[in-house]
Enzyme design. Structure first.
Site, PDB file in Angstrom:
ATOM      1  N   LYS A  56      -5.352 123.505   5.753  1.00 48.30           N
ATOM      2  CA  LYS A  56      -6.448 123.043   6.605  1.00 48.30           C
ATOM      3  C   LYS A  56      -7.329 124.241   6.948  1.00 48.30           C
ATOM      4  CE  LYS A  56      -7.635 120.801  10.933  1.00 48.30           C
ATOM      5  NZ  LYS A  56      -7.181 119.930  12.021  1.00 48.30           N
TER       6      LYS A  56
ATOM      7  N   ARG B  12     -15.161 116.026  16.372  1.00 46.71           N
ATOM      8  CA  ARG B  12     -14.989 116.571  17.724  1.00 46.71           C
ATOM      9  C   ARG B  12     -15.908 115.849  18.708  1.00 46.71           C
ATOM     10  NH1 ARG B  12     -14.458 122.964  15.851  1.00 46.71           N
ATOM     11  NH2 ARG B  12     -12.604 122.620  14.543  1.00 46.71           N
TER      12      ARG B  12
ATOM     13  N   LYS C  68     -11.455 128.025  15.941  1.00 48.53           N
ATOM     14  CA  LYS C  68     -10.038 127.836  15.615  1.00 48.53           C
ATOM     15  C   LYS C  68      -9.604 128.798  14.510  1.00 48.53           C
ATOM     16  CE  LYS C  68      -9.949 123.020  17.196  1.00 48.53           C
ATOM     17  NZ  LYS C  68      -9.436 121.651  16.964  1.00 48.53           N
TER      18      LYS C  68
ATOM     19  N   GLU D 148       0.871 128.367   2.144  1.00 52.70           N
ATOM     20  CA  GLU D 148       1.072 127.468   3.293  1.00 52.70           C
ATOM     21  C   GLU D 148       1.688 126.141   2.833  1.00 52.70           C
ATOM     22  OE1 GLU D 148       0.616 127.454   6.529  1.00 52.70           O
ATOM     23  OE2 GLU D 148      -0.795 129.025   7.080  1.00 52.70           O
TER      24      GLU D 148
ATOM     25  N   LYS E   2      -7.713 119.907   3.345  1.00 55.60           N
ATOM     26  CA  LYS E   2      -8.786 119.427   4.217  1.00 55.60           C
ATOM     27  C   LYS E   2      -9.755 120.546   4.519  1.00 55.60           C
ATOM     28  CE  LYS E   2      -9.234 117.780   8.903  1.00 55.60           C
ATOM     29  NZ  LYS E   2      -8.574 117.656  10.164  1.00 55.60           N
TER      30      LYS E   2
ATOM     31  N   SER F 160     -15.168 114.181   8.698  1.00 57.88           N
ATOM     32  CA  SER F 160     -16.291 113.561   9.396  1.00 57.88           C
ATOM     33  C   SER F 160     -17.656 114.104   8.973  1.00 57.88           C
ATOM     34  CB  SER F 160     -16.108 113.729  10.906  1.00 57.88           C
ATOM     35  OG  SER F 160     -15.988 115.102  11.241  1.00 57.88           O
TER      36      SER F 160
ATOM     37  N   TYR G  21     -13.340 107.980   5.976  1.00 54.47           N
ATOM     38  CA  TYR G  21     -14.086 107.028   6.810  1.00 54.47           C
ATOM     39  C   TYR G  21     -14.845 106.020   5.945  1.00 54.47           C
ATOM     40  CZ  TYR G  21     -12.893 110.724  10.026  1.00 54.47           C
ATOM     41  OH  TYR G  21     -12.176 111.651  10.745  1.00 54.47           O
TER      42      TYR G  21
HETATM   43  C1  PBG Z   1      -7.373 117.930  15.144  1.00 57.11           C
HETATM   44  C2  PBG Z   1      -8.039 117.377  13.938  1.00 57.11           C
HETATM   45  C3  PBG Z   1      -9.338 117.654  13.498  1.00 57.11           C
HETATM   46  C4  PBG Z   1      -9.570 116.812  12.429  1.00 57.11           C
HETATM   47  C5  PBG Z   1      -8.408 116.080  12.198  1.00 57.11           C
HETATM   48  N1  PBG Z   1      -7.458 116.451  13.138  1.00 57.11           N
HETATM   49  C6  PBG Z   1     -10.372 118.536  14.062  1.00 57.11           C
HETATM   50  C7  PBG Z   1     -10.129 119.961  14.222  1.00 57.11           C
HETATM   51  O1  PBG Z   1      -9.151 120.528  13.685  1.00 57.11           O
HETATM   52  O2  PBG Z   1     -10.902 120.577  14.941  1.00 57.11           O
HETATM   53  C8  PBG Z   1     -10.879 116.725  11.688  1.00 57.11           C
HETATM   54  C9  PBG Z   1     -11.165 115.446  10.996  1.00 57.11           C
HETATM   55  C10 PBG Z   1     -12.588 115.207  10.661  1.00 57.11           C
HETATM   56  O3  PBG Z   1     -13.492 116.046  10.843  1.00 57.11           O
HETATM   57  O4  PBG Z   1     -12.858 114.105  10.173  1.00 57.11           O
HETATM   58  N2  PBG Z   1      -6.387 118.851  14.997  1.00 57.11           N
END
Ligand code: PBG
Length: 329
Positions: free
Chosen positions: A196, A206, A223, A239, A254, A280, A319
């Site tokens: 990720k 968010r 993050k 990982e 992701k 998203s 989505y």
């Molecule tokens: C939270 C999480 C996130 C997403 C999935 N789980 C956001 C982030 O890590 O800030 C993102 C999914 C998306 O953007 O569709 N841990």
């Protein structure tokens, strides 16, 4: 060699193209993310995610029945937690009657055979908007992992089939696996967000959950100390391998589209199912360009989904799941 070989023969009409097509999208490819909110009768459109909604539990029931009737069989649950229930330790995440726990039961009541996966991370519950506990400007690893393991057990107890840790803390898969085993949840699966990346494509998500890191002194605004640097490739493999060794059943890459090189490398490297999350921001870009008339929505959507599968995805969290399945007819 030309003219003995003319590759265009295999493209000369739709019938032959269909016959030799390698990658076909079907409803069983999809994992459908759903956003759940408190309240009744709520179906709020997320401004940065056109035609995507936050649902209260009553509408969640309707939605999963609709998904089931369309042939969609798996959901990934996220909750939007009211500010007054947020704290640094994400205590609300462990509430047996919390929104996530109720959402899991709601889906199982509506559709007992629907596969339920749950997001495991502290950010929706964190007053700081971080996936772990914050202290002295840092995101604590081991203390956060303890909460994530308890949270996973709580989801399993509510009926989740799979937990999906999206936090990127070190060692969390092993701790979650051990906690599930200790509590007798031998068949609860783990889908690890293994590779990720720290991505700007999570912006609309968010917004949907009001979960962005807060802008206050001594709290990191990004993050980057836990999610991976998008410039890197080797650590994605590392990982992922670690998560498999720690007991992950499914691994995930992701975001999707910008990371298909990583998807293919991981697919070649591992022998567990690989999921890809088309996030998203990827959804928002297509919707926005289509609204302006600059792109053909359906054509671009199918091209992207097919590319994700072609790269090696066994599972696509997207989505677009409903839009795509409607188009498949
Ligand atoms: C939270 C999480 C996130 C997403 C999935 N789980 C956001 C982030 O890590 O800030 C993102 C999914 C998306 O953007 O569709 N841990």
């Amino acid at each position: 060699m030309y003219p003995l070989i003319r590759p265009r023969r295999l493209r000369s009409n739709e019938a032959i193209r269909t016959l030799v097509r390698e990658t076909i999208i079907s409803p069983s490819d999809f994992l459908v993310p759903l956003f759940v909110v408190e309240g009744k009768g709520i179906k709020e459109e997320i401004p940065s995610m056109p035609n995507y909604y936050r649902l209260s539990l009553d509408n969640l029931t309707k939605e999963v029945k609709e998904l089931w009737n369309m042939g969609l069989r798996s959901v990934l649950l996220f909750v939007k937690v009211p500010d007054n229930l947020k704290d640094n330790k994400g205590s609300e995440a462990l509430n047996e009657n919390g929104l996530m726990q109720l959402a899991i039961k709601t889906v199982k009541n509506a559709c007992p055979e629907m596969l339920v996966m749950t997001d495991v991370a502290l950010d929706p519950y964190s007053s700081y908007g971080h996936d772990g506990i914050v202290a002295d400007g840092e995101i604590l690893n081991d203390e956060s992992v303890e909460v994530l393991a308890e949270m996973s057990v709580s989801h399993a107890n509510a009926g989740a089939d799979f937990v999906a840790p999206s936090d990127m803390m070190d060692g969390r898969i092993l701790s979650i696996r051990e906690a599930l085993e200790d509590e007798g949840y031998l068949n609860t699966g783990i889908m690890a967000y293994s590779a990720k990346y720290a991505s700007a494509f999570y912006g609309p998500f968010r917004d949907a959950l009001d979960s962005a890191p807060v802008d206050i002194k001594n709290v990191p605004k990004d993050k980057n100390t836990y999610q991976m640097d998008f410039a890197n490739r080797f650590e994605a493999i590392r990982e992922t391998q670690m998560d498999i060794d720690e007991g992950a059943d499914i691994v995930m890459v992701k975001p999707g589209l910008c990371y298909l090189d990583i998807v293919r490398e991981i697919k070649n490297e591992v022998d567990v199912p690989v999921a890809v999350y088309q996030v998203s921001g990827e959804y928002a870009m297509v919707k926005a360009a289509a609204e302006k008339g600059w792109l053909d929505h359906d054509a671009v959507m199918m091209e992207q989904l097919t590319a994700i599968k072609r790269a090696g995805a066994n599972i696509i969290a997207s989505y677009f799941a409903k839009d795509a399945v409607k188009l498949l007819g």
